[in-house]
Design a protein around this motif. Structure first.
Motif, PDB file in Angstrom:
ATOM      1  N   VAL A   1       0.843  -1.201   0.000  1.00 38.68           N
ATOM      2  CA  VAL A   1       0.000   0.000   0.000  1.00 38.68           C
ATOM      3  C   VAL A   1       0.877   1.248   0.000  1.00 38.68           C
ATOM      4  O   VAL A   1       0.617   2.213  -0.716  1.00 38.68           O
ATOM      5  CB  VAL A   1      -0.967  -0.007   1.204  1.00 38.68           C
ATOM      6  CG1 VAL A   1      -1.636   1.345   1.377  1.00 38.68           C
ATOM      7  CG2 VAL A   1      -2.024  -1.087   1.018  1.00 38.68           C
ATOM      8  N   TRP A   2       1.956   1.202   0.799  1.00 40.85           N
ATOM      9  CA  TRP A   2       2.862   2.356   0.831  1.00 40.85           C
ATOM     10  C   TRP A   2       3.427   2.630  -0.555  1.00 40.85           C
ATOM     11  O   TRP A   2       3.457   3.771  -1.018  1.00 40.85           O
ATOM     12  CB  TRP A   2       4.019   2.112   1.805  1.00 40.85           C
ATOM     13  CG  TRP A   2       5.029   3.210   1.768  1.00 40.85           C
ATOM     14  CD1 TRP A   2       4.878   4.465   2.267  1.00 40.85           C
ATOM     15  CD2 TRP A   2       6.331   3.170   1.174  1.00 40.85           C
ATOM     16  NE1 TRP A   2       6.018   5.210   2.022  1.00 40.85           N
ATOM     17  CE2 TRP A   2       6.922   4.438   1.355  1.00 40.85           C
ATOM     18  CE3 TRP A   2       7.070   2.175   0.515  1.00 40.85           C
ATOM     19  CZ2 TRP A   2       8.205   4.747   0.898  1.00 40.85           C
ATOM     20  CZ3 TRP A   2       8.341   2.474   0.063  1.00 40.85           C
ATOM     21  CH2 TRP A   2       8.892   3.758   0.254  1.00 40.85           C
ATOM     22  N   LYS A   3       3.839   1.570  -1.233  1.00 41.57           N
ATOM     23  CA  LYS A   3       4.527   1.747  -2.513  1.00 41.57           C
ATOM     24  C   LYS A   3       3.591   2.171  -3.637  1.00 41.57           C
ATOM     25  O   LYS A   3       3.976   2.951  -4.500  1.00 41.57           O
ATOM     26  CB  LYS A   3       5.232   0.447  -2.888  1.00 41.57           C
ATOM     27  CG  LYS A   3       6.000   0.555  -4.188  1.00 41.57           C
ATOM     28  CD  LYS A   3       6.861  -0.634  -4.426  1.00 41.57           C
ATOM     29  CE  LYS A   3       7.393  -0.628  -5.829  1.00 41.57           C
ATOM     30  NZ  LYS A   3       8.099   0.592  -6.191  1.00 41.57           N
ATOM     31  N   THR A   4       2.352   1.663  -3.633  1.00 44.45           N
ATOM     32  CA  THR A   4       1.543   1.831  -4.838  1.00 44.45           C
ATOM     33  C   THR A   4       0.400   2.832  -4.708  1.00 44.45           C
ATOM     34  O   THR A   4      -0.189   3.190  -5.721  1.00 44.45           O
ATOM     35  CB  THR A   4       0.976   0.480  -5.289  1.00 44.45           C
ATOM     36  OG1 THR A   4       0.357  -0.134  -4.174  1.00 44.45           O
ATOM     37  CG2 THR A   4       2.066  -0.404  -5.807  1.00 44.45           C
ATOM     38  N   THR A   5       0.098   3.282  -3.475  1.00 43.12           N
ATOM     39  CA  THR A   5      -0.934   4.304  -3.351  1.00 43.12           C
ATOM     40  C   THR A   5      -0.608   5.564  -4.169  1.00 43.12           C
ATOM     41  O   THR A   5      -1.508   6.143  -4.782  1.00 43.12           O
ATOM     42  CB  THR A   5      -1.183   4.652  -1.876  1.00 43.12           C
ATOM     43  OG1 THR A   5      -1.598   3.470  -1.208  1.00 43.12           O
ATOM     44  CG2 THR A   5      -2.264   5.702  -1.726  1.00 43.12           C
TER      45      THR A   5
END
Lengths: 301, 356
Positions: B206-210
């Motif tokens: 989630v951190w990488k792709t939000t």
């Protein structure tokens, strides 16, 4: 907005909203800055932690002081050291070789396809566009077993066979390239090309002399996106690379420390920082172009 | 309805086609220009895909781990698919038995569950956070460049590095457990225990792709004219009404495209769980996704791995089809020309139910 033209009731309501808006202005500003701060922390905090740890003495690996302490360059030396069987320097060179080769091939081939798809009318075009898009969603893992068997049969899975890494990478870089370029090309002022043709240029000449210079920013952005996606690839590289051709992503995932069964955290963070810094520089320099490239296919549907 | 339709309409209408003579031979030239790309894609995608399907109907030769007998290979029928779908493993005497626990064959439904769980949870959080981030960026003008650069950093970091970074953050003595300790939560074995390991993967993903999601949504938001919002404000619409009745319908297409891309990405997720949790976590396969299972299987046999990777491909193709056909993820740009309108199978869904 002009209130004069509006009927009386709406005008009254409008003034009310205006007053309401004025009162809450400060609160809204504060909330806006809070939101911005949150986004910046979201993007930077884990990355910052990686950089801080990269500069931290290995004996203080789990120190949680939020600013740099026990600063040392040793981790960077350790990252490039080959004494524990890591070949990080070579892996960096490999990633550059693979990234540039993949990007060059994909751009050279893709630019023609994108031009045709954005500009020309020919049978089956829509189907081809769909197929290229489908290709970009293709699961990489479905390539592994057939290609693994093929490459091992023709002896590509040992030694310095870079093509065993470049060819699989084309499977996802080329669709991305064609897709992004098509989106860029269909946004361009093609009337200029038509005027050039009216003035006697052939379509090829009009493309080379008029459109290509105009297309340069789009081409450049696409090349950056292609390079980044190749640079970041892991799954296929892990399967098809050898000790010699190993790219950085694989090298970092397998980093071994001086002591067996002990993760060399600080060294890995230093290596991660080195791998990431070129990308961060690209992001800082070309953020506007990158964002337009990323969203080009998505919103102009 | 009309707004969305204009917003996504092809730019072809306005583009004047030149006189016929100038366009003569377009068809041949178009095909010629596209051919190199198609040949390359046929080599790097179609060939492996067809090959994988053929291999999936072959027996793996070599020593059968279950029986200790040498198996010759040859045509296997649907045996490899039965192996995965019906959990039938080879047994002595050429018969089959339910796959014993611990074998790769028995992990298929666990891997399917883990993959779908990752997909639903990460995409859910990404939609929520992505919408929120996009609204924040859309509202502010000062420092937008700075924020955009900051938010692009997680996107730009290679997934392998992301995995190692979060592996460090989630280490037993790492910062995550320290912060949790600050609010009185006992340290977790983030990359060891089954559920913490799953959530470690989800948090990192989630951190990488939000940011990607937020930027796609932001691009959609920026296409909405501020007049629409002013009109809504004059009509006395509440914030929630404005969001559900104006913003959401107007960004439906880019939002669905973003969700489609992300869903297909998570369905084939490999790097993060493979590196962050060593492909295991907890009981040994708590974070084993379908892609990881394929890679593990390759060492045991190409042909049954091909059957599994073909199943993964079919799953992804099916999900993509559902999105494009029924959920309005209009990913294919309508190209200039009437060709588009004739093609039934990719024709966009009418932008229905948006204009009430």
């Amino acid at each position: 907005m002009s209130t004069q033209a509006l009927p009386a009731t709406t005008a009254a309501a409008n003034t009310e909203t205006h007053q309401y808006r004025h009162k809450s202005q400060r609160w809204q500003n504060a909330r806006g800055y809070l939101g911005l701060a949150l986004l910046i922390i979201w993007g930077l905090a884990p990355f910052y932690w990686m950089v801080v740890t990269a500069f931290r003495d290995v004996d203080y690996t789990f120190d949680t002081t939020p600013w740099p302490t026990h600063v040392t360059m040793q981790n960077f030396q350790a990252a490039f050291s080959t004494s524990t069987g890591n070949h990080f320097g070579r892996a960096l060179v490999n990633s550059v070789i693979i990234g540039i080769s993949t990007t060059t091939i994909a751009m050279l081939v893709g630019v023609f396809a994108a031009y045709a798809l954005a500009r020309l009318d020919f049978p089956g075009k829509f189907l081809i566009l769909g197929a290229i898009l489908g290709a970009s969603m293709f699961p990489g893992v479905a390539l592994v077993s057939p290609l693994f068997q093929l490459f091992s049969n023709i002896g590509w899975l040992n030694g310095a066979n870079y093509q065993a890494l470049i060819i699989p990478n084309i499977s996802f870089v080329l669709p991305l390239t064609v897709y992004t370029l098509t989106a860029f090309f269909s946004e361009m002022p093609w009337e200029l090309e038509e005027s050039a043709r009216m003035d006697g240029c052939t379509q090829g000449q009009a493309f080379r002399k008029i459109m290509l210079p105009l297309a340069a920013p789009g081409l450049f952005t696409t090349a950056i996106l292609a390079f980044i996606s190749s640079w970041n690839e892991y799954l296929l590289s892990q399967q098809f690379s050898t000790n010699i051709t190993q790219p950085v992503t694989v090298a970092i995932a397998q980093f071994t420390g001086a002591l067996p069964r002990q993760e060399p955290y600080t060294t890995v963070m230093a290596a991660g920082t080195i791998v990431t810094v070129p990308l961060i520089i690209m992001v800082l320099l070309f953020q506007r172009a990158i964002v337009s490239g990323l969203t080009a296919g998505g919103v102009k549907g | 309805m009309s707004t969305t339709a204009t917003q996504t309409a092809p730019p072809t209408r306005s583009r004047k086609r030149g006189p016929k003579s100038l366009n003569a031979g377009q068809g041949r030239r178009g095909v010629l220009l596209v051919t190199p790309t198609l040949i390359l894609l046929a080599v790097v995608i179609m060939y492996p895909l067809v090959r994988a399907v053929i291999m999936s109907f072959q027996k793996d030769s070599g020593l059968d781990p279950a029986t200790g007998m040498f198996s010759e290979g040859g045509f296997a029928g649907t045996q490899n698919y039965q192996h995965w779908l019906l959990q039938q493993c080879a047994a002595a005497g050429g018969t089959t038995q339910p796959c014993p626990p611990g074998t790769l064959g028995s992990q298929f439904y666990d891997a399917l569950f883990v993959t779908l769980f990752f997909t639903v949870v990460t995409v859910f959080f990404e939609i929520g956070l992505g919408l929120w981030f996009a609204t924040i960026m859309n509202r502010t003008f000062k420092g937008r460049g700075l924020v955009r650069a900051a938010i692009l950093i997680p996107w730009a970091i290679p997934t392998a590095v992301t995995a190692k970074l979060w592996f460090f953050i989630f280490a037993y003595e790492g910062i995550a457990n320290k912060l949790l300790g600050g609010v009185g939560i006992k340290p977790l074995l983030w990359t060891g225990d089954a559920w913490p390991a799953r959530f470690a993967v989800i948090i990192a993903d989630v951190w990488k792709t939000t940011p990607f999601m937020a930027l796609l949504i932001l691009a959609g938001l920026q296409l909405i004219s501020s007049d629409v919002y002013e009109a809504a404000q004059i009509d006395g619409a509440s914030k929630w009404q404005t969001f559900t009745r104006i913003t959401l319908p107007l960004i439906k297409v880019p939002l669905m495209v973003a969700i489609l891309f992300r869903t297909l990405d998570v369905l084939r997720i490999y790097d993060l769980p493979a590196i962050l949790t060593n492909g295991g976590g907890g009981s040994g396969h708590a974070t084993t996704t379908l892609s990881i299972l394929v890679i593990n299987q390759i060492r045991a046999g190409f042909n049954s791995a091909s059957a599994l990777s073909t199943l993964v491909f079919l799953l992804i193709a099916f999900v993509a089809f559902i999105f494009v056909r029924f959920l309005g993820a209009d990913v294919v740009q309508r190209p200039p020309g009437k060709e588009a309108a004739k093609r039934r199978w990719f024709r966009r869904q009418p932008v229905a139910a948006e204009g009430e």
